[in-house]
Design a protein around this motif. Structure first.
Motif, PDB file in Angstrom:
ATOM      1  N   UNK A 214       0.851  -1.176   0.000  1.00  0.00           N
ATOM      2  CA  UNK A 214       0.000   0.000   0.000  1.00  0.00           C
ATOM      3  C   UNK A 214       0.891   1.231   0.000  1.00  0.00           C
ATOM      4  N   UNK A 215       0.760   2.036  -1.034  1.00  0.00           N
ATOM      5  CA  UNK A 215       1.546   3.260  -1.158  1.00  0.00           C
ATOM      6  C   UNK A 215       0.674   4.458  -0.806  1.00  0.00           C
ATOM      7  N   UNK A 216       1.290   5.531  -0.313  1.00  0.00           N
ATOM      8  CA  UNK A 216       0.540   6.724   0.038  1.00  0.00           C
ATOM      9  C   UNK A 216       1.310   7.995  -0.246  1.00  0.00           C
TER      10      UNK A 216
ATOM     11  N   UNK B 293      -5.745   6.337  -7.644  1.00  0.00           N
ATOM     12  CA  UNK B 293      -4.726   5.286  -7.646  1.00  0.00           C
ATOM     13  C   UNK B 293      -4.080   5.062  -6.281  1.00  0.00           C
ATOM     14  N   UNK B 294      -3.957   6.132  -5.496  1.00  0.00           N
ATOM     15  CA  UNK B 294      -3.245   6.037  -4.219  1.00  0.00           C
ATOM     16  C   UNK B 294      -3.992   6.820  -3.146  1.00  0.00           C
ATOM     17  N   UNK B 295      -3.946   6.375  -1.883  1.00  0.00           N
ATOM     18  CA  UNK B 295      -4.530   7.169  -0.813  1.00  0.00           C
ATOM     19  C   UNK B 295      -3.692   8.421  -0.544  1.00  0.00           C
ATOM     20  N   UNK B 296      -4.387   9.510  -0.236  1.00  0.00           N
ATOM     21  CA  UNK B 296      -3.746  10.801  -0.007  1.00  0.00           C
ATOM     22  C   UNK B 296      -3.965  11.230   1.440  1.00  0.00           C
TER      23      UNK B 296
ATOM     24  N   UNK C  81       5.972   9.835   9.895  1.00  0.00           N
ATOM     25  CA  UNK C  81       6.186   8.436  10.267  1.00  0.00           C
ATOM     26  C   UNK C  81       4.942   7.847  10.928  1.00  0.00           C
ATOM     27  N   UNK C  82       4.276   8.651  11.754  1.00  0.00           N
ATOM     28  CA  UNK C  82       3.062   8.199  12.437  1.00  0.00           C
ATOM     29  C   UNK C  82       1.980   7.814  11.440  1.00  0.00           C
TER      30      UNK C  82
ATOM     31  N   UNK D   3      -1.375   3.918   8.873  1.00  0.00           N
ATOM     32  CA  UNK D   3      -2.101   3.558   7.655  1.00  0.00           C
ATOM     33  C   UNK D   3      -1.533   2.321   6.977  1.00  0.00           C
ATOM     34  N   UNK D   4      -0.455   1.772   7.513  1.00  0.00           N
ATOM     35  CA  UNK D   4       0.148   0.578   6.928  1.00  0.00           C
ATOM     36  C   UNK D   4       0.727   0.822   5.550  1.00  0.00           C
ATOM     37  N   UNK D   5       1.387   1.977   5.362  1.00  0.00           N
ATOM     38  CA  UNK D   5       1.927   2.345   4.055  1.00  0.00           C
ATOM     39  C   UNK D   5       3.297   1.710   3.848  1.00  0.00           C
TER      40      UNK D   5
END
Length: 211
Positions: free
Chosen positions: A3-5, A103-106, A148-149, A154-156
């Protein structure tokens, strides 16, 4: 599953609300004649700092404790004011957010007070493009810790941070995250990993980075 963010700074990256913030603050500062009004140039020079540091930079004629008190009072009024007035969105913002969020969470990660990001969402109807946010007013943490938090929470697996100043660049790198410099914003970032001159460039850049 990976999962990318994409994480964004707010001021100087998504909008320019300096004029509206100054209008709001100067209404409050009428009750603090020992410091007087501030200018938009002064505000742009400190945006991105934590709120205590903003107070110390702007209100040098009073004690540090008094400066912190004054900036807190200004912020109490600011969110409601911005929710009514909005700020100046950078060109192509909504189209860019729509393309990226497909495409990706923001996320938004800012050094602002609680409620400021929500005022941005409410004023311009953009909150639905973002999966979450974090701010220094809520956590009391510096920006790199908030980056970092959010990544942990969010499990990125992979993260990019988009901002407009050298402070943003430093925060991203302290968090171990590549930094994209929005050169149209308020500051310089000579150590940036990537640069954009307009928001419209961002979807293609992210796609190249994560191809």
């Amino acid at each position: 599953m990976q999962k990318d963010g994409i994480l964004f700074d707010l001021d100087g990256t998504l909008w320019d609300a300096a004029a509206q913030v100054v209008e709001s603050w100067n209404l409050t500062l009428r009750h603090f004649p020992e410091v007087g009004p501030i200018t938009e140039a002064q505000m742009k020079g400190v945006m991105g700092k934590t709120l205590p540091k903003i107070g110390e930079a702007l209100f040098t004629g009073v004690s540090v404790a008094r400066a912190h008190e004054i900036v807190a009072r200004c912020c109490d009024e600011e969110n409601a004011y911005l929710e009514r007035t909005g700020g100046t969105l950078y060109p192509g913002l909504e189209e860019t957010l729509a393309a990226l969020s497909a495409r990706w969470p923001l996320y938004v990660v800012s050094n602002c007070q609680e409620g400021y990001i929500e005022a941005f969402y409410a004023a311009h109807g953009l909150g639905h493009y973002f999966a979450g946010s974090e701010n220094a007013g809520h956590t009391g943490l510096p920006k790199w810790d908030n980056i970092s938090l959010v990544a942990r929470r969010e499990g990125l697996s992979r993260v990019l941070y988009v901002g407009d100043t050298e402070m943003d660049c430093d925060a991203a790198h302290r968090a171990g995250v590549p930094f994209i410099h929005a050169r149209y914003g308020f500051g310089r970032a000579p150590e940036a990993d990537y640069t954009i001159d307009t928001l419209a460039e961002l979807p293609a850049l992210v796609a190249r980075i994560w191809q």
